[in-house]
Design an enzyme around this catalytic site. Sequence first.
Site, PDB file in Angstrom:
ATOM      1  N   LYS A  54      31.044  47.636  20.739  1.00 43.46           N
ATOM      2  CA  LYS A  54      30.959  46.571  21.738  1.00 43.46           C
ATOM      3  C   LYS A  54      30.118  46.952  22.949  1.00 43.46           C
ATOM      4  O   LYS A  54      29.574  46.075  23.605  1.00 43.46           O
ATOM      5  CB  LYS A  54      32.361  46.183  22.182  1.00 43.46           C
TER       6      LYS A  54
ATOM      7  N   GLY B 104      41.793  41.872  18.382  1.00 39.46           N
ATOM      8  CA  GLY B 104      42.617  41.712  19.582  1.00 39.46           C
ATOM      9  C   GLY B 104      43.341  42.987  19.986  1.00 39.46           C
ATOM     10  O   GLY B 104      44.168  42.972  20.889  1.00 39.46           O
TER      11      GLY B 104
ATOM     12  N   GLU C 213      35.480  46.241  32.082  1.00 36.32           N
ATOM     13  CA  GLU C 213      34.806  45.035  32.551  1.00 36.32           C
ATOM     14  C   GLU C 213      35.773  44.191  33.368  1.00 36.32           C
ATOM     15  O   GLU C 213      36.983  44.445  33.381  1.00 36.32           O
ATOM     16  CB  GLU C 213      34.174  44.239  31.393  1.00 36.32           C
TER      17      GLU C 213
ATOM     18  N   PHE D 163      38.305  41.480  34.341  1.00 37.14           N
ATOM     19  CA  PHE D 163      39.277  40.687  33.583  1.00 37.14           C
ATOM     20  C   PHE D 163      39.255  39.274  34.137  1.00 37.14           C
ATOM     21  O   PHE D 163      39.515  39.061  35.318  1.00 37.14           O
ATOM     22  CB  PHE D 163      40.678  41.298  33.701  1.00 37.14           C
ATOM     23  N   LEU D 164      38.892  38.348  33.271  1.00 40.72           N
ATOM     24  CA  LEU D 164      38.843  36.946  33.697  1.00 40.72           C
ATOM     25  C   LEU D 164      40.256  36.380  33.541  1.00 40.72           C
ATOM     26  O   LEU D 164      40.875  36.540  32.490  1.00 40.72           O
ATOM     27  CB  LEU D 164      37.829  36.177  32.842  1.00 40.72           C
TER      28      LEU D 164
ATOM     29  N   HIS E 270      37.869  30.181  25.512  1.00 43.54           N
ATOM     30  CA  HIS E 270      37.102  30.889  24.478  1.00 43.54           C
ATOM     31  C   HIS E 270      36.163  29.866  23.836  1.00 43.54           C
ATOM     32  O   HIS E 270      36.609  28.926  23.187  1.00 43.54           O
ATOM     33  CB  HIS E 270      38.053  31.470  23.418  1.00 43.54           C
TER      34      HIS E 270
ATOM     35  N   HIS F 281      45.974  36.861  20.833  1.00 40.75           N
ATOM     36  CA  HIS F 281      44.550  36.934  20.529  1.00 40.75           C
ATOM     37  C   HIS F 281      44.201  36.396  19.140  1.00 40.75           C
ATOM     38  O   HIS F 281      43.077  36.575  18.682  1.00 40.75           O
ATOM     39  CB  HIS F 281      44.014  38.366  20.678  1.00 40.75           C
TER      40      HIS F 281
ATOM     41  N   ASN G  98      30.409  38.143  16.085  1.00 37.08           N
ATOM     42  CA  ASN G  98      30.947  38.333  14.739  1.00 37.08           C
ATOM     43  C   ASN G  98      29.820  38.136  13.743  1.00 37.08           C
ATOM     44  O   ASN G  98      29.137  37.113  13.760  1.00 37.08           O
ATOM     45  CB  ASN G  98      32.090  37.363  14.464  1.00 37.08           C
TER      46      ASN G  98
ATOM     47  N   ARG H  39      29.569  37.600  10.500  1.00 34.78           N
ATOM     48  CA  ARG H  39      30.071  37.135   9.196  1.00 34.78           C
ATOM     49  C   ARG H  39      30.421  35.658   9.321  1.00 34.78           C
ATOM     50  O   ARG H  39      30.382  35.102  10.408  1.00 34.78           O
ATOM     51  CB  ARG H  39      31.344  37.914   8.853  1.00 34.78           C
TER      52      ARG H  39
HETATM   53  P1  ADP Z   1      38.464  41.507  19.427  1.00 38.28           P
HETATM   54  O1  ADP Z   1      37.242  42.052  18.744  1.00 38.28           O
HETATM   55  O2  ADP Z   1      39.605  42.451  19.346  1.00 38.28           O
HETATM   56  O3  ADP Z   1      38.789  40.118  19.025  1.00 38.28           O
HETATM   57  P2  ADP Z   1      37.325  40.489  21.954  1.00 38.28           P
HETATM   58  O4  ADP Z   1      36.407  41.250  22.803  1.00 38.28           O
HETATM   59  O5  ADP Z   1      36.761  39.355  21.170  1.00 38.28           O
HETATM   60  O6  ADP Z   1      38.114  41.520  20.994  1.00 38.28           O
HETATM   61  O7  ADP Z   1      38.509  39.950  22.841  1.00 38.28           O
HETATM   62  C1  ADP Z   1      39.606  39.307  22.254  1.00 38.28           C
HETATM   63  C2  ADP Z   1      40.338  38.491  23.287  1.00 38.28           C
HETATM   64  O8  ADP Z   1      40.765  39.326  24.381  1.00 38.28           O
HETATM   65  C3  ADP Z   1      39.509  37.402  23.938  1.00 38.28           C
HETATM   66  O9  ADP Z   1      39.465  36.221  23.152  1.00 38.28           O
HETATM   67  C4  ADP Z   1      40.280  37.213  25.229  1.00 38.28           C
HETATM   68  O10 ADP Z   1      41.460  36.479  24.970  1.00 38.28           O
HETATM   69  C5  ADP Z   1      40.675  38.631  25.605  1.00 38.28           C
HETATM   70  N1  ADP Z   1      39.655  39.274  26.450  1.00 38.28           N
HETATM   71  C6  ADP Z   1      38.687  40.138  26.070  1.00 38.28           C
HETATM   72  N2  ADP Z   1      37.912  40.512  27.111  1.00 38.28           N
HETATM   73  C7  ADP Z   1      38.412  39.871  28.209  1.00 38.28           C
HETATM   74  C8  ADP Z   1      38.056  39.833  29.606  1.00 38.28           C
HETATM   75  N3  ADP Z   1      37.015  40.515  30.092  1.00 38.28           N
HETATM   76  N4  ADP Z   1      38.814  39.055  30.413  1.00 38.28           N
HETATM   77  C9  ADP Z   1      39.850  38.340  29.950  1.00 38.28           C
HETATM   78  N5  ADP Z   1      40.245  38.348  28.659  1.00 38.28           N
HETATM   79  C10 ADP Z   1      39.534  39.092  27.788  1.00 38.28           C
END
Ligand code: ADP
Length: 454
Positions: free
Chosen positions: A120, A170, A205, A207-208, A213, A240, A294, A296
């Site tokens: 990532k 997640g 990073e 956290f929002l 999504h 997640h 992703n 795929r």
């Molecule tokens: P994974 O590959 O495990 O799915 P992601 O990076 O897609 O990981 O993140 C999965 C979920 O985690 C996101 O859909 C969101 O709900 C939460 N998340 C990830 N990064 C952040 C962030 N910077 N701020 C808030 N929530 C986050």
Amino acid sequence: MTGLGFKTVLIANRGEIALRVQRACRTLGLRTVVVHSEADADALAVRQADMALCIGPANAAASYLNQEAILLAAELSGAEAVHPGYGFLSENAAFAARVEAAGLVFIGPPAAAIRMMGDKVAAKQAMRAAGVPCVPGPDTALPEDPAALQALAAAIGYPVIVKAAGGGGGRGMRVVRAAAELLEALAVTREEARRAFGNPEVYLEKFLTAPRHVEIQVLADHYGQAVWLGSRDCSLQRRHQKILEEAPAPGIDPQLLAEIGAACTAACRAIGYRGLGTFEFLVEDGAFYFIEMNTRVQVEHCVTEMTTGIDLVQQQIRVAGGARLAWTQAEVPGFGHAFECRINAENPKTFAPSPGVITQWDLPGGPGVRVDSHARAGFVVAPHYDSMIAKLIVHGDSRAEALARLRIALDEMQVSGIETNLPLHRQLAADAGFAAGGVDIHYLERWLQQDGRA
Ligand code: ADP
């Protein structure tokens, strides 16, 4: 004559996606070889395959994740291409490379693109360089020095999130709300990441706190062409995991969406991407922040199919076989609205898996209604795999019409013998907040908590 570089496709997956891929292959006149575990010997895709080969016991590590067995099956069956579906080996760069090294076509992007997106930090670096907006935070390895780490987090501004570079599903994430928790959170997440993903690298990073999504579907060919095929909103999640998705993402300025889409296709060209892909974003206060790609086909690809009329899996196979994209960006169709409910074999209140025999299987129908499923009456839901047994997808001219159809379809669908989350979907479809559109990623968990559920 298919005009593609292959005539026989080995499907290295199970469940609804094996059937979905098989349908696309058959539509294209391709032969299918289906590999399966002992538990799936009676699956519909197995029965309909031109050739089916058992590759191991129910345990996925010994069957659907068994690369040697799958490659041997490809050799024995004369398959010329391998479709990995989603999950299992679909985002395993080493597997993609082995497939190609065996002289077969991997129906997916080049192994290098999978590898990059599986890291990532590398993915964020590449995306930022290509002009895709990312979550604030450095796209580099973290410093060792505790004072430097504190300064970095303070510069981002709390709350921050510690994420594993090799994380997925997640897992491997930890929110840090104050400086006093930072160092321990980093150490714990590093250790978890080392154990779970074999890669201890973590990054920081912003956290929002209340994002949505939103994701962009892309398709790219071998000749440097790429299109984006609209947006999806997958904010309704529990732990997640996505539960209910829709296309397009409601209430987003079309001009902004077009800019993000263009940035995604530019990024595809910049990294030499090929095939289907999804750019996932968090959207807060009208701004997009890339989180991951992703590489795929995704579970929720169907809502995009319903709003474009394009068979995405067929197109994925075609571009893997050397075909050119059938549309320029301006020609990509887009109409109406679609929802998808993931129907899981689980208790709707506790979410405990509910394997067993399906005794009643009544499916909904009517205009704009589609069910993608490998299940049927008499089907045994095995305890070994993911609990998803069907996807209910509906389309309408407007979001309101699609929602009305969703409610009717959910009422019509009746499953007995096992427990399912249909009651949860019915409640969600009747919920005023969801009906209004644009809920954030915590909405479902808040809603479940208020209802006294897990
Ligand atoms: P994974 O590959 O495990 O799915 P992601 O990076 O897609 O990981 O993140 C999965 C979920 O985690 C996101 O859909 C969101 O709900 C939460 N998340 C990830 N990064 C952040 C962030 N910077 N701020 C808030 N929530 C986050």
